[in-house]
Design a protein around this motif. Sequence first.
Motif, short mmCIF file in Angstrom:
data_model
loop_
_atom_site.label_atom_id
_atom_site.label_comp_id
_atom_site.label_asym_id
_atom_site.label_seq_id
_atom_site.Cartn_x
_atom_site.Cartn_y
_atom_site.Cartn_z
N GLY A 25 0.78 -1.23 0.00
CA GLY A 25 0.00 0.00 0.00
C GLY A 25 0.81 1.28 0.00
O GLY A 25 0.25 2.37 0.18
N GLY A 26 2.12 1.18 -0.20
CA GLY A 26 2.93 2.40 -0.21
C GLY A 26 2.56 3.33 -1.35
O GLY A 26 2.81 4.54 -1.29
N GLY A 27 1.93 2.78 -2.38
CA GLY A 27 1.53 3.61 -3.52
C GLY A 27 0.50 4.66 -3.19
O GLY A 27 0.38 5.66 -3.90
N ALA A 33 1.88 11.84 -4.30
CA ALA A 33 2.95 12.83 -4.16
C ALA A 33 3.51 13.22 -5.53
O ALA A 33 3.78 14.40 -5.80
CB ALA A 33 4.07 12.27 -3.27
N LEU A 34 3.67 12.25 -6.40
CA LEU A 34 4.17 12.53 -7.75
C LEU A 34 3.16 13.32 -8.57
O LEU A 34 3.51 14.24 -9.31
CB LEU A 34 4.52 11.21 -8.46
CG LEU A 34 5.75 10.49 -7.92
CD1 LEU A 34 5.79 9.04 -8.38
CD2 LEU A 34 7.03 11.22 -8.34
N ASN A 48 6.80 6.20 -10.37
CA ASN A 48 6.43 5.48 -9.16
C ASN A 48 7.02 4.07 -9.15
O ASN A 48 7.43 3.56 -8.12
CB ASN A 48 4.91 5.42 -9.03
CG ASN A 48 4.46 4.90 -7.67
OD1 ASN A 48 4.88 5.39 -6.64
ND2 ASN A 48 3.63 3.88 -7.68
N LYS A 49 7.08 3.44 -10.33
CA LYS A 49 7.68 2.11 -10.41
C LYS A 49 9.19 2.17 -10.14
O LYS A 49 9.75 1.27 -9.52
CB LYS A 49 7.43 1.50 -11.79
CG LYS A 49 5.99 1.07 -12.01
CD LYS A 49 5.54 0.06 -10.98
CE LYS A 49 4.10 -0.35 -11.18
NZ LYS A 49 3.59 -1.19 -10.08
N MET A 206 13.28 9.70 -4.64
CA MET A 206 12.31 8.99 -3.81
C MET A 206 12.81 7.58 -3.49
O MET A 206 12.52 7.04 -2.42
CB MET A 206 10.96 8.93 -4.53
CG MET A 206 10.29 10.27 -4.69
SD MET A 206 8.67 10.15 -5.47
CE MET A 206 7.69 9.48 -4.13
N GLY A 207 13.56 6.99 -4.42
CA GLY A 207 14.10 5.66 -4.19
C GLY A 207 15.04 5.62 -2.99
O GLY A 207 15.08 4.64 -2.24
#
Length: 252
Positions: A25-27, A33-34, A48-49, A206-207
């Motif tokens: 569920g981090g998405g 945010a993106l 996001n990926k 973000m990574g």
Amino acid sequence: MSLYALFWLWLAGLLAGFVDSIAGGGGIISLPALLAAGMPPHLALGTNKLQGTFGSMTAAFTYSRKGLVSLPEIPAGVIFTALGALAGTVTVQVLSPDSLRHIILILLAGVFLYTLFSPDLGRLDRRPSMAAPVFFGCAGLVLGFYDGFFGPGTGAFWTIALVAVLGLNLKKATAHTKIFNFTSNIVALGAFFAGHQVVISAGLLMGAGQMLGAFAGSRLVIHKGTGFVRVFFLVVVAATIIKMAHATYAAQ
């Protein structure tokens, strides 16, 4: 982007990695945010990926080192998940995922209620109700496709399937989920790169946050019992339902 915006993207990655490593569920944190940073939907999905790959890789590595991932059937699950994710990512670049929202909301609500009213679910390992190769073939294709095509709730679906069908406890199921999340993330990322749908700078920033958050979250799961994972899982699934419901019906 301003330094302020970059900081918030990094922080979103940190929080998303922490949440995702425990219950998926981090998405629901990283993707909004993106989008809030002004990215078009397809660019946001691709970026996001990229950032999510760092988190799922970190969590998968941490869980594996602690011996929570050991099924010999894992390679079959990885292969079918990769095939499904590739098909889903190619499809999403030519179709809109909006039509899936209503179906996914119903399925997530079912997962939430099933877990809520099954207090012993995932407390201990149980006898599997399906042969592992058959399960991984079906689940890998379906959930891999879904993660490549849309994404929200994939971790929850993997976790509950591993618990309900293969009989894993919640801690082991969470660990195995990260292996398959990483597989679908990396395959989908390759397809998005081929379609020039990734903002590399934002994804890497973000990574970095994802890796830190995922390490902290997975370490917490390792040292906590299945009861903690169950509560966190329910909270994240409920938040995912609320977020998706708001996005779906506010747009109508």
